[in-house]
Motif scaffolding. Sequence first.
Motif, PDB file in Angstrom:
ATOM      1  N   TYR A  32       0.829  -1.204   0.000  1.00  0.00           N
ATOM      2  CA  TYR A  32       0.000   0.000   0.000  1.00  0.00           C
ATOM      3  C   TYR A  32       0.866   1.257   0.000  1.00  0.00           C
ATOM      4  O   TYR A  32       0.654   2.170  -0.810  1.00  0.00           O
ATOM      5  CB  TYR A  32      -0.910  -0.032   1.225  1.00  0.00           C
ATOM      6  CG  TYR A  32      -1.972   1.041   1.240  1.00  0.00           C
ATOM      7  CD1 TYR A  32      -2.836   1.210   0.163  1.00  0.00           C
ATOM      8  CD2 TYR A  32      -2.124   1.877   2.338  1.00  0.00           C
ATOM      9  CE1 TYR A  32      -3.810   2.186   0.175  1.00  0.00           C
ATOM     10  CE2 TYR A  32      -3.109   2.852   2.363  1.00  0.00           C
ATOM     11  CZ  TYR A  32      -3.946   3.006   1.281  1.00  0.00           C
ATOM     12  OH  TYR A  32      -4.910   3.974   1.296  1.00  0.00           O
TER      13      TYR A  32
ATOM     14  N   SER B 173       2.749   1.762  -3.278  1.00  0.00           N
ATOM     15  CA  SER B 173       1.913   2.267  -4.370  1.00  0.00           C
ATOM     16  C   SER B 173       1.691   3.773  -4.235  1.00  0.00           C
ATOM     17  O   SER B 173       1.680   4.493  -5.238  1.00  0.00           O
ATOM     18  CB  SER B 173       0.567   1.536  -4.374  1.00  0.00           C
ATOM     19  OG  SER B 173      -0.185   1.843  -3.221  1.00  0.00           O
TER      20      SER B 173
ATOM     21  N   GLU C 241       4.995   5.483  -5.325  1.00  0.00           N
ATOM     22  CA  GLU C 241       5.195   5.461  -6.768  1.00  0.00           C
ATOM     23  C   GLU C 241       4.243   6.421  -7.482  1.00  0.00           C
ATOM     24  O   GLU C 241       4.601   6.988  -8.520  1.00  0.00           O
ATOM     25  CB  GLU C 241       4.997   4.038  -7.282  1.00  0.00           C
ATOM     26  CG  GLU C 241       6.095   3.076  -6.803  1.00  0.00           C
ATOM     27  CD  GLU C 241       5.744   1.625  -7.085  1.00  0.00           C
ATOM     28  OE1 GLU C 241       4.640   1.379  -7.632  1.00  0.00           O
ATOM     29  OE2 GLU C 241       6.565   0.736  -6.752  1.00  0.00           O
ATOM     30  N   ARG C 242       3.059   6.638  -6.936  1.00  0.00           N
ATOM     31  CA  ARG C 242       2.114   7.552  -7.575  1.00  0.00           C
ATOM     32  C   ARG C 242       2.664   8.972  -7.615  1.00  0.00           C
ATOM     33  O   ARG C 242       2.488   9.690  -8.609  1.00  0.00           O
ATOM     34  CB  ARG C 242       0.783   7.528  -6.811  1.00  0.00           C
ATOM     35  CG  ARG C 242      -0.251   8.516  -7.351  1.00  0.00           C
ATOM     36  CD  ARG C 242      -1.485   8.530  -6.475  1.00  0.00           C
ATOM     37  NE  ARG C 242      -2.464   9.511  -6.941  1.00  0.00           N
ATOM     38  CZ  ARG C 242      -3.451   9.279  -7.788  1.00  0.00           C
ATOM     39  NH1 ARG C 242      -3.606   8.061  -8.291  1.00  0.00           N
ATOM     40  NH2 ARG C 242      -4.287  10.230  -8.140  1.00  0.00           N
TER      41      ARG C 242
END
Length: 477
Positions: free
Chosen positions: A197, A200, A203-204
């Motif tokens: 989680y 992610s 990386e966004r």
Amino acid sequence: MNGRILLLASLLCLALGALLAWQVQAQQGERIALVMTVDDAIGPAIGDYFQRGLEVAEEREAELVVVEMDTPGGLDASMRAMIRSMLASSVPVAIYVSPAGARAASAGTYLLYASHVAAMGPATHLGSATPVQLGGGGGLPGLGEPEQEGAPEDPADGKAAGKAEPSGEDVAGRESPAKRRGETAMERKVLEDAVAYIRSLAERHGRNADWAELAVREAVNLTAREALEQNVIDVVATDIDDLLEQVDGRKVVMSDGSLTLSTSDLVVERFDPDWRTKLLSVITNPNVAYFLMIIGFYGLIFELSNPGGLVPGTIGIISLLLALFAFQVLPVNYAGLALILVGLGLIVGEALMPSFGILGIGGIVAFVIGSVILMDADTLNISLPMIGGIALLAAGLMLWVMTRFIGLRRRTPRTGQEELLGSEATALEDFSGQGHVRLMGERWNARSTQPLSRGQSVRVTAVDGLTLEVEPLASSP
């Protein structure tokens, strides 16, 4: 003279109208930055406040939402709900760890990684993002017992459950130990889910995903300067004005693409927590929630052990519902609705089965708290005057019922031996001491300390078996 006064009044009204219109137009044309404050544990109350702040920002067409944060962490469900709202928001959100000495620990680290702009003030830190069981203790790695040597093989990857291959050097250049993976299947599931989680989210927004994983697995921390150097945050700002100046022209990733921030000359407008948020924050404090849970369980146990006590059962059901809301077992709307129904049931119970105020008072308390919890813009935006009016109406009804029953208790009994006391009878013969009287069409033995004559009216003062103690009435002939 009257015409001049009328003319001056008309000109004054026109001037006031023009001034108000200009102010409204100026407010509509203002470019604002909405500033919120989160300085408590992340829970349902903070999540509700955060969601309402984003809605206000969208209504006001704010350029940026700045959240001044100082949190030790909080509930996973509330944190994920806030992150979902943030990622779907049409207004960019900047999480700003402030003031000096503040922290974004545990859930705060996730929120910082999820924000469109991650900022920190001097002398602040973040990290310690390892998920733990509510109440701490032997939950997940890092806070429980040390991992054991020779742990059983993991059938999925062939490695020991508490071991993994060395990963060389960590993101800070230090020699890194083996990755923590948890001692049980459940611990590994929770830990790996948290790692995926936060990676992610990193990386966004193009932030350091390796350090984010380390913060989850090893509960490491960084200061503001170290976080900036390792690309964990975007800005180190001394205050909000400095933050707005530094992020002007920065590109951020929104749900529908990239957006270039324009934060120069923004008017700062605050959206501070209201009394409802503060009240719910007290209820959802982990220590208070745990205490409410204990009171709820023991209250129900005592009520079931001694049916009819009413006090432990009333307190227990209200405390248990509040605890379930605090632990987010019940959502806001269901918890509020349940408390309202319980409150109405207790008030009706007071009318049908008088408990001298226990059920009625508990019902009013449950009804008011449930109504406050249910005051949500997404469900039923109930007004405070209506809540207060209904509560006062229920209290008045309960007071009327109690006074009626108290009045009934003071009435003279209409049946049984007590009914005879004070009744009037008639002497059937002349006697002094023992004799007979007629009472309610019946012949009774009677005893009197004063001489009585036939047909004289007497009053019953006591009952001794089948013999009445009587005395003459003062008005009798």
